[in-house]
Design an enzyme around this catalytic site. Sequence first.
Site, PDB file in Angstrom:
ATOM      1  N   GLU A   1     -35.442  -6.736 -62.031  1.00  0.00           N
ATOM      2  CA  GLU A   1     -35.039  -5.460 -62.625  1.00  0.00           C
ATOM      3  C   GLU A   1     -33.802  -4.884 -61.948  1.00  0.00           C
ATOM      4  OE1 GLU A   1     -39.574  -4.057 -63.759  1.00  0.00           O
ATOM      5  OE2 GLU A   1     -38.546  -3.058 -62.135  1.00  0.00           O
TER       6      GLU A   1
ATOM      7  N   CYS B   1     -40.324  -9.855 -52.675  1.00  0.00           N
ATOM      8  CA  CYS B   1     -39.809  -9.501 -51.352  1.00  0.00           C
ATOM      9  C   CYS B   1     -40.845  -9.932 -50.318  1.00  0.00           C
ATOM     10  CB  CYS B   1     -39.599  -7.984 -51.273  1.00  0.00           C
ATOM     11  SG  CYS B   1     -38.794  -7.431 -49.755  1.00  0.00           S
TER      12      CYS B   1
ATOM     13  N   GLY C   1     -36.198  -6.782 -53.357  1.00  0.00           N
ATOM     14  CA  GLY C   1     -35.774  -7.760 -52.360  1.00  0.00           C
ATOM     15  C   GLY C   1     -35.089  -7.179 -51.146  1.00  0.00           C
TER      16      GLY C   1
ATOM     17  N   SER D   1     -28.745  -1.755 -48.506  1.00  0.00           N
ATOM     18  CA  SER D   1     -29.887  -1.154 -47.805  1.00  0.00           C
ATOM     19  C   SER D   1     -30.785  -2.258 -47.266  1.00  0.00           C
ATOM     20  CB  SER D   1     -30.661  -0.273 -48.790  1.00  0.00           C
ATOM     21  OG  SER D   1     -31.835   0.244 -48.193  1.00  0.00           O
TER      22      SER D   1
ATOM     23  N   LEU E   1     -35.353   3.276 -42.154  1.00  0.00           N
ATOM     24  CA  LEU E   1     -35.998   3.523 -40.856  1.00  0.00           C
ATOM     25  C   LEU E   1     -37.441   3.970 -41.087  1.00  0.00           C
ATOM     26  CD1 LEU E   1     -35.514   3.756 -37.744  1.00  0.00           C
ATOM     27  CD2 LEU E   1     -35.083   6.182 -38.151  1.00  0.00           C
TER      28      LEU E   1
ATOM     29  N   CYS F   1     -36.856   4.006 -56.626  1.00  0.00           N
ATOM     30  CA  CYS F   1     -36.975   3.158 -55.438  1.00  0.00           C
ATOM     31  C   CYS F   1     -38.433   2.820 -55.174  1.00  0.00           C
ATOM     32  CB  CYS F   1     -36.463   3.901 -54.201  1.00  0.00           C
ATOM     33  SG  CYS F   1     -34.705   3.852 -54.062  1.00  0.00           S
TER      34      CYS F   1
HETATM   35  N1  SAH Z   1     -35.286  -4.119 -48.853  1.00  0.00           N
HETATM   36  C1  SAH Z   1     -34.290  -3.109 -48.775  1.00  0.00           C
HETATM   37  C2  SAH Z   1     -33.810  -2.553 -50.106  1.00  0.00           C
HETATM   38  C3  SAH Z   1     -34.812  -2.300 -51.195  1.00  0.00           C
HETATM   39  S1  SAH Z   1     -35.740  -0.825 -51.250  1.00  0.00           S
HETATM   40  C4  SAH Z   1     -34.741  -1.983 -47.863  1.00  0.00           C
HETATM   41  O1  SAH Z   1     -35.885  -2.030 -47.399  1.00  0.00           O
HETATM   42  O2  SAH Z   1     -33.955  -1.104 -47.563  1.00  0.00           O
HETATM   43  C5  SAH Z   1     -34.629   0.533 -51.318  1.00  0.00           C
HETATM   44  C6  SAH Z   1     -35.183   1.762 -50.623  1.00  0.00           C
HETATM   45  O3  SAH Z   1     -36.327   2.296 -51.305  1.00  0.00           O
HETATM   46  C7  SAH Z   1     -35.644   1.487 -49.205  1.00  0.00           C
HETATM   47  O4  SAH Z   1     -35.231   2.523 -48.354  1.00  0.00           O
HETATM   48  C8  SAH Z   1     -37.148   1.494 -49.365  1.00  0.00           C
HETATM   49  O5  SAH Z   1     -37.814   1.697 -48.150  1.00  0.00           O
HETATM   50  C9  SAH Z   1     -37.328   2.619 -50.364  1.00  0.00           C
HETATM   51  N2  SAH Z   1     -38.646   2.649 -50.992  1.00  0.00           N
HETATM   52  C10 SAH Z   1     -39.541   1.648 -51.123  1.00  0.00           C
HETATM   53  N3  SAH Z   1     -40.651   2.079 -51.740  1.00  0.00           N
HETATM   54  C11 SAH Z   1     -40.470   3.391 -52.005  1.00  0.00           C
HETATM   55  C12 SAH Z   1     -41.255   4.388 -52.665  1.00  0.00           C
HETATM   56  N4  SAH Z   1     -42.447   4.115 -53.151  1.00  0.00           N
HETATM   57  N5  SAH Z   1     -40.721   5.627 -52.770  1.00  0.00           N
HETATM   58  C13 SAH Z   1     -39.487   5.905 -52.302  1.00  0.00           C
HETATM   59  N6  SAH Z   1     -38.685   5.010 -51.700  1.00  0.00           N
HETATM   60  C14 SAH Z   1     -39.176   3.765 -51.544  1.00  0.00           C
END
Ligand code: SAH
Length: 365
Positions: A103, A124, A176, A206, A232, A353
Amino acid sequence: MTVSVIDASPHPSYPPDMEESREKRIGTSLSNERAFRTKQAIEAIYSPRFRSWSEVSSLSKAVRERLEAEIPWNTLSNVAVLSSTRKDAWKALFETPDGNRIESVLMRNRRGQFTVCVSTQVGCAMKCVFCATGKPGLTRNLSCDEIVDQFRFLRDMAADANLDGEITNIVFMGMGEPLANYVAVREALRIFTGPLGIGMTRITVSTAGLLSGLDRILSDPLWPPVRIAISLHAADEAVRKKIMPSTVPGFIDSLVAWSQKYAEAFPEKRRHLTLEYLLLSGVNDSTQDIRKLVDLARRFGRVRINLISYNTTDSGFMGSDPDTVRRCKDTLEAAGIIVTIRKSQGGDIAAACGQLAGKNHSQTS
Ligand code: SAH
């Protein structure tokens, strides 16, 4: 090292006909033609003017037909496009040549222009507990062409729908972990910042904090200096380990040390790092948690904090309430830290996200 758990997770290779890049395959296909034909064909693939090889009239009919037979115009087939009710986010569901679903999201941004959010893997391996993408685990890396083609599809879709505004930004925040697919991501960055014309500072990669990948960026002359955001989500290592199992021992200190090297490698002021912080009720949003975040942010130097509200998945977590979010923002700002709050978009179409799971939630087209 625990990192190897992630590096060693299965990365089944691409289907055989995808191992070579599209640019190379165009070159092979046109090897009997004069060299500039290859250049023309590659330019056409990235140009917003064409939707198929048959439209590229600068190439002879025979060349067009050969390319049409040998090189798919887009490596992905679009399965569905869902539009949010507010008409500010569109989620495209694609099928890869080997039948996997991924997606991507097109969002209207603050300046009234558009941001495309791309996926870099099918699934992932990171298994962040709040995120829907990691649930089924990792199937495979996406190729560079599959990453680029998500953007090309959404760009053409936006143009064909006469959406008002340009696509100016790209975020690697779809399905991913980008740094676990380093070479394809780097190659996609070359194409985004080159022929596709997106500015380096308008692209954000990210990462869940894959230290091996972060280290590699520092000394890689081929890595374009795009923005880096680190998920973080907790300043305390034990808390982070609970919600992000990919956290390796000593992660926080290693990340701080890395950020200092990053600042030396990219001394321009605009190359700040972003720390993303997902506020989860009762997990990382107490006064003490935020105090720890302030202390940590100070160790980073040139950093911004992006507070993220939780988008619902079936993880059982709850996002912090609006008062807590405001209190966190105020505390950070009072400490002199630049804070932004990420506006969530596309929640009603599971495009926000952490909600991307490659599933078709409603209609198909
Ligand atoms: N793997 C990478 C990029 C993909 S996720 C990473 O971890 O950064 C993109 C962002 O969305 C990341 O900051 C992730 O932690 C956040 N994210 C994941 N699940 C989420 C959720 N349920 N609500 C809000 N942000 C979320």
